[in-house]
Structures are given as structure tokens and as C-alpha cells.
Design a protein around this motif. Sequence first.
Motif, PDB file in Angstrom:
ATOM      1  N   LEU A 222       0.695  -0.760  -0.224  1.00  0.00           N
ATOM      2  CA  LEU A 222       0.168   0.076  -0.392  1.00  0.00           C
ATOM      3  C   LEU A 222       0.537   1.776  -0.357  1.00  0.00           C
ATOM      4  O   LEU A 222       0.418   2.325  -0.972  1.00  0.00           O
ATOM      5  CB  LEU A 222      -0.612   0.164   1.232  1.00  0.00           C
ATOM      6  CG  LEU A 222      -2.082  -0.968   1.016  1.00  0.00           C
ATOM      7  CD1 LEU A 222      -3.145  -0.719   2.651  1.00  0.00           C
ATOM      8  CD2 LEU A 222      -3.327  -1.041  -0.056  1.00  0.00           C
ATOM      9  N   TRP A 245      -2.351   4.596  -9.421  1.00  0.00           N
ATOM     10  CA  TRP A 245      -3.455   3.905  -8.884  1.00  0.00           C
ATOM     11  C   TRP A 245      -4.409   3.206  -8.873  1.00  0.00           C
ATOM     12  O   TRP A 245      -4.776   2.754  -8.469  1.00  0.00           O
ATOM     13  CB  TRP A 245      -3.857   5.783  -8.458  1.00  0.00           C
ATOM     14  CG  TRP A 245      -3.074   5.885  -7.284  1.00  0.00           C
ATOM     15  CD1 TRP A 245      -1.951   6.987  -6.860  1.00  0.00           C
ATOM     16  CD2 TRP A 245      -3.734   6.109  -5.615  1.00  0.00           C
ATOM     17  NE1 TRP A 245      -1.931   7.677  -5.869  1.00  0.00           N
ATOM     18  CE2 TRP A 245      -2.590   7.311  -5.235  1.00  0.00           C
ATOM     19  CE3 TRP A 245      -4.512   5.167  -5.303  1.00  0.00           C
ATOM     20  CZ2 TRP A 245      -2.643   6.877  -3.366  1.00  0.00           C
ATOM     21  CZ3 TRP A 245      -4.600   5.549  -3.534  1.00  0.00           C
ATOM     22  CH2 TRP A 245      -3.487   6.427  -3.309  1.00  0.00           C
ATOM     23  N   VAL A 246      -4.589   3.042 -10.674  1.00  0.00           N
ATOM     24  CA  VAL A 246      -5.793   1.583 -11.215  1.00  0.00           C
ATOM     25  C   VAL A 246      -5.020   0.756 -10.121  1.00  0.00           C
ATOM     26  O   VAL A 246      -6.374  -0.278  -9.848  1.00  0.00           O
ATOM     27  CB  VAL A 246      -5.117   1.306 -12.618  1.00  0.00           C
ATOM     28  CG1 VAL A 246      -5.746   0.477 -13.015  1.00  0.00           C
ATOM     29  CG2 VAL A 246      -5.702   3.006 -12.863  1.00  0.00           C
ATOM     30  N   ALA A 248      -4.229  -0.107  -7.426  1.00  0.00           N
ATOM     31  CA  ALA A 248      -4.491   0.241  -5.922  1.00  0.00           C
ATOM     32  C   ALA A 248      -6.119  -1.143  -4.978  1.00  0.00           C
ATOM     33  O   ALA A 248      -5.880  -1.301  -4.151  1.00  0.00           O
ATOM     34  CB  ALA A 248      -5.180   1.772  -5.465  1.00  0.00           C
ATOM     35  N   LEU A 249      -6.911  -1.060  -6.260  1.00  0.00           N
ATOM     36  CA  LEU A 249      -7.725  -1.333  -6.320  1.00  0.00           C
ATOM     37  C   LEU A 249      -7.101  -3.223  -5.754  1.00  0.00           C
ATOM     38  O   LEU A 249      -7.426  -4.225  -4.040  1.00  0.00           O
ATOM     39  CB  LEU A 249      -8.860  -1.927  -7.179  1.00  0.00           C
ATOM     40  CG  LEU A 249      -9.251  -0.712  -7.386  1.00  0.00           C
ATOM     41  CD1 LEU A 249     -10.790  -0.572  -8.249  1.00  0.00           C
ATOM     42  CD2 LEU A 249     -10.575  -0.505  -5.704  1.00  0.00           C
ATOM     43  N   PRO A 250      -6.388  -4.171  -6.236  1.00  0.00           N
ATOM     44  CA  PRO A 250      -5.932  -5.228  -6.038  1.00  0.00           C
ATOM     45  C   PRO A 250      -5.066  -5.466  -5.103  1.00  0.00           C
ATOM     46  O   PRO A 250      -5.071  -5.683  -4.003  1.00  0.00           O
ATOM     47  CB  PRO A 250      -5.075  -5.459  -7.394  1.00  0.00           C
ATOM     48  CG  PRO A 250      -5.106  -4.432  -8.343  1.00  0.00           C
ATOM     49  CD  PRO A 250      -6.103  -3.141  -7.954  1.00  0.00           C
ATOM     50  N   LEU A 252      -5.177  -3.335  -1.851  1.00  0.00           N
ATOM     51  CA  LEU A 252      -6.202  -3.454  -1.419  1.00  0.00           C
ATOM     52  C   LEU A 252      -6.913  -5.084  -0.852  1.00  0.00           C
ATOM     53  O   LEU A 252      -7.040  -5.279   0.268  1.00  0.00           O
ATOM     54  CB  LEU A 252      -7.375  -2.587  -1.683  1.00  0.00           C
ATOM     55  CG  LEU A 252      -7.364  -0.546  -1.416  1.00  0.00           C
ATOM     56  CD1 LEU A 252      -7.840  -0.167  -1.440  1.00  0.00           C
ATOM     57  CD2 LEU A 252      -6.954  -0.279   0.028  1.00  0.00           C
ATOM     58  N   ARG A 253      -6.886  -5.088  -1.980  1.00  0.00           N
ATOM     59  CA  ARG A 253      -8.100  -6.321  -2.324  1.00  0.00           C
ATOM     60  C   ARG A 253      -6.572  -7.519  -1.941  1.00  0.00           C
ATOM     61  O   ARG A 253      -6.920  -8.627  -0.735  1.00  0.00           O
ATOM     62  CB  ARG A 253      -8.589  -7.182  -3.717  1.00  0.00           C
ATOM     63  CG  ARG A 253      -8.785  -8.244  -3.751  1.00  0.00           C
ATOM     64  CD  ARG A 253      -9.649  -8.620  -4.509  1.00  0.00           C
ATOM     65  NE  ARG A 253      -8.551  -8.236  -6.113  1.00  0.00           N
ATOM     66  CZ  ARG A 253      -8.633  -7.644  -7.102  1.00  0.00           C
ATOM     67  NH1 ARG A 253      -9.319  -7.120  -6.672  1.00  0.00           N
ATOM     68  NH2 ARG A 253      -7.512  -7.819  -7.944  1.00  0.00           N
ATOM     69  N   ASN A 254      -5.501  -7.243  -1.849  1.00  0.00           N
ATOM     70  CA  ASN A 254      -4.442  -8.458  -1.642  1.00  0.00           C
ATOM     71  C   ASN A 254      -4.170  -8.140   0.166  1.00  0.00           C
ATOM     72  O   ASN A 254      -4.333  -8.942   1.220  1.00  0.00           O
ATOM     73  CB  ASN A 254      -3.198  -7.827  -2.087  1.00  0.00           C
ATOM     74  CG  ASN A 254      -3.561  -9.132  -3.431  1.00  0.00           C
ATOM     75  OD1 ASN A 254      -4.187  -9.526  -3.561  1.00  0.00           O
ATOM     76  ND2 ASN A 254      -2.159  -8.284  -4.208  1.00  0.00           N
ATOM     77  N   ARG A 256      -6.192  -7.339   2.112  1.00  0.00           N
ATOM     78  CA  ARG A 256      -7.610  -7.770   2.930  1.00  0.00           C
ATOM     79  C   ARG A 256      -7.202  -9.134   2.964  1.00  0.00           C
ATOM     80  O   ARG A 256      -7.823  -9.613   4.482  1.00  0.00           O
ATOM     81  CB  ARG A 256      -9.054  -7.505   1.904  1.00  0.00           C
ATOM     82  CG  ARG A 256      -9.921  -7.858   2.753  1.00  0.00           C
ATOM     83  CD  ARG A 256     -11.273  -7.560   2.076  1.00  0.00           C
ATOM     84  NE  ARG A 256     -12.643  -8.378   2.443  1.00  0.00           N
ATOM     85  CZ  ARG A 256     -13.915  -8.280   2.335  1.00  0.00           C
ATOM     86  NH1 ARG A 256     -13.908  -6.786   1.006  1.00  0.00           N
ATOM     87  NH2 ARG A 256     -14.810  -8.660   2.672  1.00  0.00           N
ATOM     88  N   LEU A 279      -0.015  -7.875  -8.981  1.00  0.00           N
ATOM     89  CA  LEU A 279      -0.432  -6.340  -8.616  1.00  0.00           C
ATOM     90  C   LEU A 279       1.194  -5.827  -9.295  1.00  0.00           C
ATOM     91  O   LEU A 279       1.326  -4.785  -9.342  1.00  0.00           O
ATOM     92  CB  LEU A 279       0.049  -6.393  -6.871  1.00  0.00           C
ATOM     93  CG  LEU A 279      -0.056  -4.660  -6.062  1.00  0.00           C
ATOM     94  CD1 LEU A 279      -1.321  -4.170  -6.866  1.00  0.00           C
ATOM     95  CD2 LEU A 279       0.016  -4.722  -5.350  1.00  0.00           C
TER      96      LEU A 279
END
Length: 298
Positions: A222, A245-246, A248-250, A252-254, A256, A279
Motif C-alpha cells: 500500500l 493508482w489503478v 490500488a484496488l488489487p 487493497l484486495r491483497n 484484505r 499486483l
Amino acid sequence: MGKKHSMRDWITAVRPWSFPASAMPVVATLGYLFATHDNINWVNGVWALVNIIVFHAAGNTWSDYFDYKREVDAGDTFGVRTMTTGQFTPEEIYRLSVVLLAVALLGGVGLLLRTGLPLLYVGVGGLLCSVLYPPLKYKACGDYVIFMAYALLPTIGTVYATTLHFDWRVLYIAVPIGLITVAILHCNNLRDIETDRRAHISTPAMQMGGRASVWVYCFEVLFPFVWLSGCVVGGVLPAWCLLAWVAALPALRNARVAVGYFKQGAAAIATLDEGTAKLQLAFSLMLMVSFTIAGLAS
């Protein structure tokens, strides 16, 4: 009489799915050079890219051989199964690693002759990282070797190979890519704490414990986005880099998935290394695209 292997077997043995970890820092650096430098020697750039992939293949098989001999990889571990299943003998993997290392060295010497002596220092550093990785990994230094081998040295070396001078500003992109690359190994070490302890080796994940290791992993995937934003705000990288920043979603998923370790243990992160590798690929690719757009727009 040894078992006959197909080309597919040999390709599997070098773990080609791991190559983006070493290739993408070079690809992102080439994008950076396109945006910031003139008179780039693109032949040397492609040469550097191919050579680091060969070095990576040599390092993979070299590490696999010692992991098997040290019983880090066994029949009940998540590690490489080329030897634990009997597909290859240790001697075959050892010979393969030596051949690949020789090819990489020849390629490095050829690139050195096309550039100059300063590249020798980068090449020697990369060679030492490959050869000394197994014993250093067993002494909890693997993460640091990976950061050096797959972040600092490839970016610095690619800049010199293509421009014949060092541009230390490339480290602004080496840091975030390197952190995500190290996270691939770190989540592996977190998952393998118990089996690594059985093999009597030490890793940073073992030293800091599972809970702290999860938070370190979250930082590694992150913080690169915070770093990148700071570099843009500080004017050291073009604003187009915010396109990264595209990814960033994966990320955040990682993160989690990693937190799931608290309740489910190693089973929760069994495939997190694959997600982290994807990622790293997405982050580096978006950086390359960002620099390409910035270069075309300038």
C-alpha cells in the motif's frame, strides 16, 4: 539412465511465471527513460531486459536446488515441486542453473563491451545476489537481496546501459516497485513459517512473527501508492504516474486477504504470492504506460 524431459518440462523448471518480478522494473525504467532522456540506446535496453530474465531463471533453479537439499522444499510444502515429485533430479536442476548462469554471464559481458566499465559493478552485484541468495535467505536476508536484485540494480543498470551515465532519480520508481516485489517473497515466508522452522532456517517473517508480518505486508503493497503520490506532488515524477493508482484496488484486495491470516492462518494466504505478483505486474505496467504518455505529451 535419466528420465527424458520435454521442452515444456524444462520451461516449467525455470518458473517463467515469476519473470515479471525482474522484468517489470526494467520495463518501467525504459518507460522512464523515454519520458526523461534523449538518445536512448534501445538495443541495449532490450539486451538488459533479456539478460536479467536469464539471470532470474538461473537464480530460480539455483535457489530451488539448495532449497531441496536443505529440505526447505518437501513433499508437504507449498514450494517448488520439480524435485520433490521426482520430475527432475537435483543434479539436473543444478546443471540447468549452471548453464543458465553461464549464458547470463556471457550476455552481461557482451553488454559490458557495448557500454563500459561502470556496468561491471552492477553486473557483479547481480551475480552475487543470484549465487549468494540461498545462504542469505536462510539467514533472514532474503528480502533485502530481492530488493537489491529486482529493484535497485535493474533500474540503475538499465539507465547506464542505455544512456552511458547514471541517473539516480530512477530510484524514485525503484523503491515502490521494489517494495511490492519484496512483498511476493514476504507473504511466501509468512505462509511457510512453520515449514521453514522445521528446516532450521530463519526469515524476517519468522523473526517478527505472524501478526507483525501481516502488517509489514500491508505496508509493502500500500505504501508505494503514497510514495508515488508524494513524488508527483514534489515534482520529481510526472503527474501521469498517478495512473498507477489503478492498481490500488488489487493492492487493497491483497491486503484484505493477508489480514485473513489472523483467523485462518496459512491457508488464508495460500495463493497470495500469485496475487502479489499480479499486483507488481499491474503497478509496473501502469508506470510504464504513464511515462510513455508523458513522453509523447512533452
